[in-house]
Design a protein around this motif. Structure first.
Motif, short mmCIF file in Angstrom:
data_model
loop_
_atom_site.label_atom_id
_atom_site.label_comp_id
_atom_site.label_asym_id
_atom_site.label_seq_id
_atom_site.Cartn_x
_atom_site.Cartn_y
_atom_site.Cartn_z
N ALA A 88 9.04 9.80 28.32
CA ALA A 88 10.50 10.17 28.31
C ALA A 88 10.67 10.78 29.87
O ALA A 88 11.73 10.63 30.39
N LEU A 89 9.77 11.40 30.24
CA LEU A 89 9.56 12.13 31.59
C LEU A 89 9.73 10.97 32.69
O LEU A 89 10.44 11.00 33.72
N GLY A 90 8.85 10.01 32.45
CA GLY A 90 8.83 8.88 33.53
C GLY A 90 10.12 8.14 33.35
O GLY A 90 10.69 7.91 34.61
N ALA A 91 10.86 7.75 32.23
CA ALA A 91 12.14 6.98 32.00
C ALA A 91 13.21 7.93 32.76
O ALA A 91 14.19 7.56 33.50
N GLY A 92 13.22 9.41 32.76
CA GLY A 92 14.19 10.27 33.26
C GLY A 92 13.92 10.10 34.86
O GLY A 92 15.13 10.27 35.47
N ALA A 93 12.93 10.15 35.36
CA ALA A 93 12.86 9.99 36.83
C ALA A 93 13.18 8.78 37.20
O ALA A 93 13.67 8.77 38.52
N VAL A 94 12.82 7.77 36.58
CA VAL A 94 13.29 6.54 37.08
C VAL A 94 14.74 6.36 37.10
O VAL A 94 15.31 5.74 38.04
N ALA A 95 15.51 6.78 35.94
CA ALA A 95 16.80 6.71 35.87
C ALA A 95 17.64 7.71 36.96
O ALA A 95 18.64 7.12 37.62
N THR A 96 17.02 8.87 37.23
CA THR A 96 17.50 9.57 38.43
C THR A 96 17.34 9.01 39.64
O THR A 96 18.21 8.98 40.59
#
Length: 330
Positions: A88-96
């Motif tokens: 989830a942390l990685g997905a949030g960073a990529v989306a941001t």
């Protein structure tokens, strides 16, 4: 001369590592650990923001929006979809990062107060979306966040969280220092000095501004995710306007174009509200007076001002300005 300042920066990194290693000896209870963790998380965001503002000269008044996106990405994906926290942390960073990349070119064409207003509007839009999407974010009431675990090992307790945040702060500081000493860092400083002159010597100013904007947004998102898991419950205030102003103030007070100034600014402005709480209603006034005095007597920020005075007394040359030679493409 450049080698001298490069060695000074990396010596500062060793000092920071030493301070973080011995600090737990003085953290006698959970409250002190909590303050130290919050300082580290704020410092991580402020370092990224200083790369954008202090080194590149691009104003951002909406950085709390990226912080909030990371926090809510972790909260929503772990709570509603059962994602592993690290994913989830990685997905949030990529989306941001993708959102920042999409918006960077049109936004960074602006300058001065128009750029400030555009980034402010971006932060406000993110905050409004978080407030209105109640079925996902919980709206103004907030949302709970699951515990952070990796391979079945859960991070729990102030000491464990302090270790995680301290290591992450060291890593971000090391990356920022190496970026500054690289051709990319010299290009960013050239853009800050004069964007027209930077173009003349061969710097692709748009590309470098977009890169640093995306990098600072991703750093803020990661810190937001870590903060969400640490606190365990988040509200839209994380992405609010006042949080953005706090982050900018930390950059300015600690010192523009100073990585260690970012850490000092984050520490000072995180601790001060705790120290001034005994003033019972006057703490905001006292806080404002302290900030005004800092800006009047140390307009470059605490660390650059003190370092400049120290160099003058010792007769050491001041930091080199942006180079007037072509910058190597990266």
């Amino acid at each position: 001369m450049t080698t001298f300042f490069s060695r000074s920066r990396h010596a500062g990194l060793l000092v920071l590592a030493l301070i973080l290693a011995i600090l737990p000896l003085f953290l006698t209870n959970a409250f002190y650990y909590d303050v130290a963790i919050r300082i580290a998380l704020n410092a991580i965001v402020v370092i990224g923001l200083n790369l954008l503002m202090g080194y590149t000269g691009q104003i951002s008044l909406g950085h709390a929006g990226f912080y909030g996106l990371g926090a809510y990405a972790s909260a929503v994906l772990t709570t509603h979809y059962g994602w592993p926290p690290l994913a989830a942390l990685g997905a949030g960073a990529v989306a941001t990062g993708l959102l920042a990349l999409l918006l960077a070119r049109p936004v960074l064409k602006l300058k001065g107060h128009t750029l400030a207003m555009a980034t402010l509007g971006l932060g406000i839009i993110i905050s409004i979306v978080i407030n209105n999407e109640t079925q996902w974010t919980g709206g103004p009431d907030g949302i709970g966040v699951s515990a952070f675990s990796v391979a079945g090992l859960e991070i729990a307790g102030e000491k464990s969280w302090y270790l995680v945040c301290a290591v992450l702060l060291l890593l971000v500081t090391w990356l920022a220092l190496n970026l500054i000493d690289s051709p990319v860092g010299r290009a960013l400083q050239a853009i800050h000095g004069s964007e027209v002159a930077a173009r003349v010597v061969g710097v692709d100013t748009t590309r470098f501004k977009v890169r640093v904007f995306v990098l600072s947004a991703v750093i803020a998102s990661i810190a937001g995710s870590i903060s969400a898991h640490y606190i365990g419950f988040i509200t839209p205030n994380l992405a609010g306007f006042f949080h953005s102003i706090e982050l900018v103030t930390m950059v300015v007070v600690g010192g523009m174009a100073s990585i260690f100034g970012s850490i000092i600014g984050a520490a000072l402005l995180t601790i001060l509200p705790q120290l001034l709480s005994s003033f019972e209603g006057w703490e905001t006034v006292v806080f404002g007076v302290i900030l005004m005095a800092t800006m009047i007597f140390m307009p470059k920020g605490l660390v650059p001002s003190l370092a400049s005075r120290s160099r003058k007394r010792a007769g050491t040359p001041t930091a080199p300005k942006a180079p007037a030679k072509p910058v190597q493409e990266v």
